[in-house]
Design a protein around this motif. Structure first.
Motif, PDB file in Angstrom:
ATOM      1  N   LYS A 117      -4.634 -11.001  -0.776  1.00 41.48           N
ATOM      2  CA  LYS A 117      -3.896 -11.958   0.052  1.00 41.48           C
ATOM      3  C   LYS A 117      -4.045 -13.376  -0.481  1.00 41.48           C
ATOM      4  O   LYS A 117      -3.087 -14.161  -0.476  1.00 41.48           O
ATOM      5  CB  LYS A 117      -4.382 -11.876   1.501  1.00 41.48           C
ATOM      6  CG  LYS A 117      -3.918 -10.643   2.244  1.00 41.48           C
ATOM      7  CD  LYS A 117      -4.114 -10.771   3.732  1.00 41.48           C
ATOM      8  CE  LYS A 117      -5.577 -10.778   4.131  1.00 41.48           C
ATOM      9  NZ  LYS A 117      -5.747 -10.804   5.613  1.00 41.48           N
ATOM     10  N   HIS A 144      -7.761 -18.766   3.960  1.00 37.07           N
ATOM     11  CA  HIS A 144      -7.712 -17.322   4.207  1.00 37.07           C
ATOM     12  C   HIS A 144      -9.029 -16.825   4.793  1.00 37.07           C
ATOM     13  O   HIS A 144      -9.038 -15.986   5.708  1.00 37.07           O
ATOM     14  CB  HIS A 144      -7.394 -16.565   2.920  1.00 37.07           C
ATOM     15  CG  HIS A 144      -5.934 -16.417   2.648  1.00 37.07           C
ATOM     16  ND1 HIS A 144      -5.156 -15.448   3.250  1.00 37.07           N
ATOM     17  CD2 HIS A 144      -5.089 -17.122   1.844  1.00 37.07           C
ATOM     18  CE1 HIS A 144      -3.911 -15.538   2.821  1.00 37.07           C
ATOM     19  NE2 HIS A 144      -3.836 -16.546   1.962  1.00 37.07           N
ATOM     20  N   ASP A 200      -9.196 -15.206   8.427  1.00 38.53           N
ATOM     21  CA  ASP A 200      -9.639 -13.819   8.502  1.00 38.53           C
ATOM     22  C   ASP A 200     -10.833 -13.667   9.434  1.00 38.53           C
ATOM     23  O   ASP A 200     -11.014 -12.612  10.051  1.00 38.53           O
ATOM     24  CB  ASP A 200      -9.995 -13.317   7.099  1.00 38.53           C
ATOM     25  CG  ASP A 200     -10.132 -11.812   7.023  1.00 38.53           C
ATOM     26  OD1 ASP A 200      -9.121 -11.122   7.252  1.00 38.53           O
ATOM     27  OD2 ASP A 200     -11.239 -11.320   6.758  1.00 38.53           O
ATOM     28  N   GLU A 238       1.303 -17.727   5.470  1.00 40.41           N
ATOM     29  CA  GLU A 238       0.556 -16.542   5.050  1.00 40.41           C
ATOM     30  C   GLU A 238      -0.564 -16.198   6.023  1.00 40.41           C
ATOM     31  O   GLU A 238      -0.855 -15.019   6.267  1.00 40.41           O
ATOM     32  CB  GLU A 238      -0.058 -16.766   3.662  1.00 40.41           C
ATOM     33  CG  GLU A 238       0.922 -16.808   2.523  1.00 40.41           C
ATOM     34  CD  GLU A 238       0.220 -17.077   1.199  1.00 40.41           C
ATOM     35  OE1 GLU A 238      -0.990 -16.757   1.108  1.00 40.41           O
ATOM     36  OE2 GLU A 238       0.861 -17.611   0.282  1.00 40.41           O
TER      37      GLU A 238
END
Length: 277
Positions: free
Chosen positions: A88, A141, A145, A166
């Motif tokens: 990712k 990210h 997460d 994203e």
């Protein structure tokens, strides 16, 4: 077979690949191996032929390699498997060889989360990430997460918007740094504050309230303009060395299967950073 020969036969090789290898990773990993008495060693390799280096990793049975820019994206098609979070992020900074297969991970994101969670929970935190480049992508990210609500700023707003999309976050212009007090965590994931680039703070000092958690991923110098400003304002401060330490600790765990000895690795990191000036 002598004891020396027996030890050499069992020695496991790890290392790093970079255009300009430095000793920070080597110092931390070697200190960790010594602390636990592990038959591992670590060599930083200067690499100009990435494909050749990966072929060599397979042929020589190298257990793990740290990957620096500009290879974090270039290495992706050369691997046999990629951890979902690294996929990712779109970048790999760690390769582990398992039964002849090369698996890619991103421990930069883990390093950022672990460094913050030493002080406060990430889940549910409102986080402002400054920067949408390689480091910003890993930090954003990682935080998303782990359950944080993330806002991304960047000089090029389109990059911030793409990254925010994203991770299910929100994008803002760089002027959002003036609203630092609206957040629980502010992370500088840009090069602003790095001695050779811009010895200034990306967040106005007057915008930093007491108690805000501020992390600067810049580690040279350790006391950046942002770190000094946040300290003066009574904020809770995490310097760049902590993220660097924790990303290396996660690499150590992937390579050895053992819990990383943070104190020994941290002491080695501080010694090397002091040498860099």
């Amino acid at each position: 077979m002598t004891n020396a020969h027996a030890y050499a036969a069992k020695l496991t090789l790890c290392g790093s690949i970079s255009l300009y290898p430095v000793s920070l990773g080597a110092a931390m990993h070697l200190a960790g191996y010594r602390a636990l008495g592990l038959p591992f060693t670590y060599v930083p390799f200067r690499v100009t032929d990435l494909g050749g280096a990966i072929t060599g990793m397979r042929a020589l049975g190298i257990r793990g390699l740290g990957v620096s820019m500009p290879y974090k994206q270039q290495i992706l098609p050369l691997l046999d498997g990629i951890d979902p979070l690294a996929a990712k992020i779109g970048a790999v900074n760690t390769v582990v060889q398992e039964d002849g297969r090369l698996l890619g991970y991103n421990t930069d994101c883990v390093g950022a989360v672990r460094a913050i969670e030493e002080i406060a929970p990430v889940k549910g935190a409102r986080a402002l990430v400054l920067g949408a480049g390689g480091a910003g992508r890993a930090v954003a990210h990682g935080l998303a997460d782990a359950g944080a609500e993330v806002v991304v700023t960047n000089r090029s707003l389109d990059k911030a918007e793409a990254l925010a999309a994203e991770i299910g976050g929100r994008a803002a212009g760089v002027e959002e740094a003036r609203n630092a007090g609206r957040y629980d965590v502010v992370v500088n994931a840009t090069s602003v504050g790095m001695g050779e680039i811009a010895a200034e703070s990306p967040v106005p000092e007057e915008a930093i309230p007491a108690g805000l958690l501020v992390m600067d991923i810049v580690y040279k110098p350790i006391e950046t303009a942002l770190v000094r400003a946040a300290t003066r304002q009574g904020a809770r401060v995490i310097h760049g060395g902590r993220m660097l330490l924790h990303q290396a600790a996660r690499q150590f765990e992937l390579y050895t299967g053992e819990r990383a000895p943070l104190d020994a690795m941290d002491a080695a990191l501080r010694e090397q950073i002091a040498k860099l000036g």
